[in-house]
Scaffold this motif. Structure first.
Motif, mmCIF file in Angstrom:
data_model
loop_
_atom_site.group_PDB
_atom_site.id
_atom_site.type_symbol
_atom_site.label_atom_id
_atom_site.label_comp_id
_atom_site.label_asym_id
_atom_site.label_seq_id
_atom_site.Cartn_x
_atom_site.Cartn_y
_atom_site.Cartn_z
ATOM 1 N N LEU A 138 49.474 12.165 47.321
ATOM 2 C CA LEU A 138 49.087 13.618 46.854
ATOM 3 C C LEU A 138 49.279 14.532 48.255
ATOM 4 N N PHE A 139 48.674 14.013 49.194
ATOM 5 C CA PHE A 139 48.592 14.741 50.530
ATOM 6 C C PHE A 139 50.202 14.883 50.838
ATOM 7 N N SER A 140 50.977 13.696 50.982
ATOM 8 C CA SER A 140 52.244 13.965 51.203
ATOM 9 C C SER A 140 53.126 15.002 50.292
ATOM 10 N N LEU A 141 53.047 15.096 49.302
ATOM 11 C CA LEU A 141 53.403 16.120 48.290
ATOM 12 C C LEU A 141 53.194 17.333 48.692
ATOM 13 N N SER A 142 51.928 17.612 48.965
ATOM 14 C CA SER A 142 51.179 18.970 49.215
ATOM 15 C C SER A 142 51.945 19.370 50.603
ATOM 16 N N VAL A 143 52.004 18.582 51.734
ATOM 17 C CA VAL A 143 52.569 19.101 52.959
ATOM 18 C C VAL A 143 54.276 19.315 52.630
ATOM 19 N N ALA A 144 54.962 18.493 52.049
ATOM 20 C CA ALA A 144 56.239 18.862 51.737
ATOM 21 C C ALA A 144 56.352 20.100 50.959
ATOM 22 N N THR A 145 55.375 20.396 49.912
ATOM 23 C CA THR A 145 55.644 21.629 49.039
ATOM 24 C C THR A 145 55.431 22.817 50.038
ATOM 25 N N CYS A 146 54.291 22.812 50.988
ATOM 26 C CA CYS A 146 53.842 23.846 51.703
ATOM 27 C C CYS A 146 55.134 24.270 52.859
ATOM 28 N N LEU A 147 55.940 23.208 53.305
ATOM 29 C CA LEU A 147 56.807 23.276 54.123
ATOM 30 C C LEU A 147 58.343 24.157 53.372
ATOM 31 N N VAL A 148 58.389 23.550 52.091
ATOM 32 C CA VAL A 148 59.598 23.933 51.409
ATOM 33 C C VAL A 148 59.289 25.465 50.812
ATOM 34 N N ASN A 149 57.978 25.809 50.539
ATOM 35 C CA ASN A 149 57.596 27.353 50.251
ATOM 36 C C ASN A 149 57.239 28.134 51.476
ATOM 37 N N ARG A 150 57.496 27.452 52.887
ATOM 38 C CA ARG A 150 57.177 28.303 54.113
ATOM 39 C C ARG A 150 55.758 28.835 54.030
ATOM 40 N N LEU A 151 54.786 27.993 53.509
ATOM 41 C CA LEU A 151 53.530 28.451 53.820
ATOM 42 C C LEU A 151 52.964 27.870 54.967
ATOM 43 N N LEU A 152 53.879 27.102 55.978
ATOM 44 C CA LEU A 152 53.578 26.611 57.097
ATOM 45 C C LEU A 152 54.612 27.107 57.952
ATOM 46 N N PRO A 153 54.402 27.416 59.296
ATOM 47 C CA PRO A 153 55.432 27.942 60.138
ATOM 48 C C PRO A 153 56.705 27.264 60.361
ATOM 49 N N TYR A 154 57.710 27.656 60.673
ATOM 50 C CA TYR A 154 59.056 26.974 61.054
ATOM 51 C C TYR A 154 58.776 25.932 62.069
ATOM 52 N N PHE A 155 59.251 24.446 61.992
ATOM 53 C CA PHE A 155 58.968 23.552 62.894
ATOM 54 C C PHE A 155 60.351 23.169 63.168
ATOM 55 N N ASP A 156 60.605 22.788 64.477
ATOM 56 C CA ASP A 156 61.884 22.201 64.865
ATOM 57 C C ASP A 156 61.885 20.639 64.556
ATOM 58 N N VAL A 157 60.855 20.084 64.420
ATOM 59 C CA VAL A 157 60.834 18.616 64.387
ATOM 60 C C VAL A 157 59.782 18.278 63.371
ATOM 61 N N LEU A 158 59.759 17.395 62.402
ATOM 62 C CA LEU A 158 58.674 16.711 61.584
ATOM 63 C C LEU A 158 58.329 15.291 61.844
ATOM 64 N N HIS A 159 57.189 15.174 62.410
ATOM 65 C CA HIS A 159 56.822 13.934 63.076
ATOM 66 C C HIS A 159 55.864 13.257 62.153
ATOM 67 N N LEU A 160 56.126 12.327 61.386
ATOM 68 C CA LEU A 160 55.158 11.681 60.416
ATOM 69 C C LEU A 160 54.717 10.370 61.136
ATOM 70 N N HIS A 161 53.494 10.034 60.874
ATOM 71 C CA HIS A 161 52.775 8.887 61.574
ATOM 72 C C HIS A 161 52.320 7.901 60.378
ATOM 73 N N ASP A 162 52.910 6.455 60.490
ATOM 74 C CA ASP A 162 52.487 5.517 59.708
ATOM 75 C C ASP A 162 52.623 5.543 58.333
ATOM 76 N N TRP A 163 52.270 4.683 57.286
ATOM 77 C CA TRP A 163 52.883 4.864 56.116
ATOM 78 C C TRP A 163 52.013 5.810 55.109
ATOM 79 N N HIS A 164 50.892 6.232 55.750
ATOM 80 C CA HIS A 164 50.106 7.225 54.837
ATOM 81 C C HIS A 164 50.841 8.532 55.030
ATOM 82 N N THR A 165 51.911 8.895 55.680
ATOM 83 C CA THR A 165 52.582 10.241 55.461
ATOM 84 C C THR A 165 53.899 9.853 55.032
ATOM 85 N N ALA A 166 54.475 8.671 54.850
ATOM 86 C CA ALA A 166 55.723 8.373 54.834
ATOM 87 C C ALA A 166 56.541 8.858 53.603
#
Length: 575
Positions: A138-166
């Motif tokens: 659910l957390f990963s879905l929420s982050v991805a949705t925020c990025l697609v909907n531009r609720l978060l700033p523009y990022f040059d790199v998306l850096h994921l850490h361990d299986w929790h965010t994969a």
């Protein structure tokens, strides 16, 4: 190839020691220390993480936005809070100093993320990772949705850490509505390959089909080669998703990056790719596996003898205080704590008796600190950390004096007793209760073994400061931070030559290393090395190694520059 300058990256992680209460392991140290180091390179490093039901409230953070997602067949609202990264995790962000790089922390809040203030759930043996896998999906879905909907700033790199965010990488690579995220380079850092978050594909309320029913008939071809565990055909493997579907895979030391390309062989005591070695080897052939050692924070203040050697009595007092704090939270008196307190009382009486005898002999002040050898160890109680210590021990023809030892740990304790009669092995750690029971029995039999069952930051720091020799016999060690902290305090280390331990300690130069081709050989090599190193104690060689250890530097500033040069840029063949 023209490289676009990296200005802002998003670190997505489960832990972050920049905030009080959000640390479990070494990942938290990385997420704490990497943003300011990247800031020195003019890169803003924001962090996205779960709120765990308390972080936003603890720091009195303002609500930023709500994001609606379809999860497990229902519509869910996840609240997002934003706070500047604090300079001091123990100060409230609105009254304390804020990070001067402009870095932000985004806290995602939902009831599924709240486990009574804990980062992870213990779960049950018959359903491993069940609760955690659900909340991180659910957390990963929420982050991805925020990025697609531009609720978060523009990022040059998306850096994921361990299986929790994969699963952010999975959504980005396998679901059309998130394909826009492919324009953003994705880096996946593996902190510990042994933990992969494996869950059923279907047939459970903690399964891929239950979490994402809306995507079951919309997955593209990439899903066929990335979702499933190579060993269990009806299970998904988030760690594999991160490896296959990211642009670059980062291991937290160069040696570990080589080890994971080979299959594990538990009989030989080798921990490698843990079933994912073929995926990693494919990635490595593409030039997209990178090993960069984690850093350590140094203040480079000159070592002061008083600060560095806090004193044996002071260390015992600190340990007693830690046990009292642990007991204050317990419903029953712990047998382990009782054994430890009894041992410390015995140690104090012994020190007092030795002190009185010294006064009777020459009326001079007795300095116990210079006579007491302290073997120390700090770490989680897991097989990774103590498997070698708990192996059966067989005395060799060379050293029959250890014939009564039943385990490698007992052989180490008997060697310590013989070569340093006043010496004590102090081990601080918590975790696996079965391992704790074994250590409890050993602590009851050996009066030179003090097992402190728990974790206390002040006590761990004092162990680093006061110890004579730090022991780290990990069966595998992706990076390790304890050896860096011990060396930083001027305490040399004896380690197993694997992973980050191999990359941070040079045998007979900045510490001592043991190896072995099998588990039995590793245990034998450890005992032999302990004997050799104890025999050096106090010698010119010992002093030189100790000096070299204190001079080692694994700077986060250097690490951040390597991130920019090796991780946050594309290969020519990726263009």
């Amino acid at each position: 190839m023209t490289l676009v300058s990296v200005k802002r990256v998003l670190l997505v992680a489960a832990e972050n020691d920049a905030l009080h209460g959000a640390k479990v392991g070494g990942m938290a140290d990385v997420i704490r220390d990497l943003p300011p180091a990247l800031g020195q390179c003019s890169v803003i490093a924001d962090v996205a993480m779960p709120n765990y039901g308390f972080l936003a409230q603890q720091y009195r953070v303002a609500h930023m936005a709500d994001v609606e997602v379809d999860f497990a067949g229902e519509r869910h609202v996840v609240s997002v809070y934003r706070m500047p990264r604090p300079q001091n995790k123990d100060e409230m962000v609105d009254i304390g100093e804020q990070d001067n790089t402009g870095a932000q922390i985004y806290l995602f809040d939902h009831p599924l993320f709240n486990h009574q203030g804990q980062v992870y759930c213990n779960g049950s043996a018959d359903r491993p990772f069940a609760e955690d896998a659900t909340k991180f999906a659910l957390f990963s879905l929420s982050v991805a949705t925020c990025l697609v909907n531009r609720l978060l700033p523009y990022f040059d790199v998306l850096h994921l850490h361990d299986w929790h965010t994969a699963m952010v990488a999975m959504l980005r690579g396998c679901v059309a509505e998130f394909s826009a995220l492919q324009a953003m380079p994705c880096v996946f850092t593996i902190h510990n390959l042994a933990l992969q978050g494996i869950r059923p594909f279907s047939g459970d309320d903690s399964s891929f089909a239950h979490w994402f029913p809306q995507y079951m008939d919309k997955l593209n071809a990439a899903a066929d080669v990335s979702l499933f565990d190579p060993r269990y055909n009806n299970c998904i493997n988030p760690m594999r998703m991160g490896i296959v579907l990211s642009d670059k895979v980062h291991l937290v030391s160069p040696s570990y990056a080589r080890e994971v390309l080979m299959p594990s062989d538990y009989h030989k005591g080798f921990f490698g790719g843990e079933g994912l070695e073929l995926d990693l080897a494919t990635k490595a052939q593409q030039g997209n596996v990178v090993g960069i050692i984690n850093g350590c924070v140094y203040d480079d203040k000159p070592l002061n003898d008083v600060d560095h050697q806090t004193g044996y009595a002071g260390l015992l007092h600190q340990a007693e205080n830690a046990i009292i704090k642990w007991q204050a939270k317990a419903n029953n008196v712990s047998v382990l704590d009782t054994i430890a307190l009894t041992r410390m009382s015995q140690y104090k009486h012994a020190v007092l008796a030795e002190h009185l005898r010294s006064l009777e002999v020459n009326s001079r002040t007795f300095d116990d600190d210079k006579q007491r050898f302290l073997l120390t160890s700090v770490g989680r109680l897991t097989e990774q950390k103590v498997l070698i210590l708990l192996q059966p021990y067989s005395a060799t023809q060379i050293d029959k004096s250890l014939s009564s030892a039943k385990t490698v740990l007992e052989a180490v304790l008997e060697s310590l007793k013989r070569q340093q009669p006043n010496g004590v092995f102090m081990l601080l750690g918590s975790g696996d209760l079965h391992i704790a029971k074994v250590l409890q029995a050993t602590a009851a039999r050996y009066d030179n073994f003090l097992f402190l069952h728990g974790y206390d930051e002040a006590l761990s720091e004092q162990l680093y400061q006061s110890g004579s020799l730090f022991l780290m016999p990990s069966s595998f060690e992706p990076c390790g931070i304890s050896q860096m902290l011990a060396m930083r305090a001027g305490q040399p280390c004896l380690v197993h030559g694997v992973g980050g331990l191999n990359d941070t300690i040079t045998d007979n130069v900045s510490g001592w290393v043991f190896n072995g081709e099998t588990l039995a050989a590793q245990g034998q090599a450890l005992v032999e090395r302990v004997n050799q190193v104890l025999a050096l104690y106090g010698s010119d060689t010992w002093q030189q190694v100790k000096h070299n250890a204190a001079k080692q530097r694994f700077s986060w500033d250097d690490v951040a520059k390597q991130y920019l040069a090796k991780l946050y840029v594309a290969n020519d063949n990726d263009q």
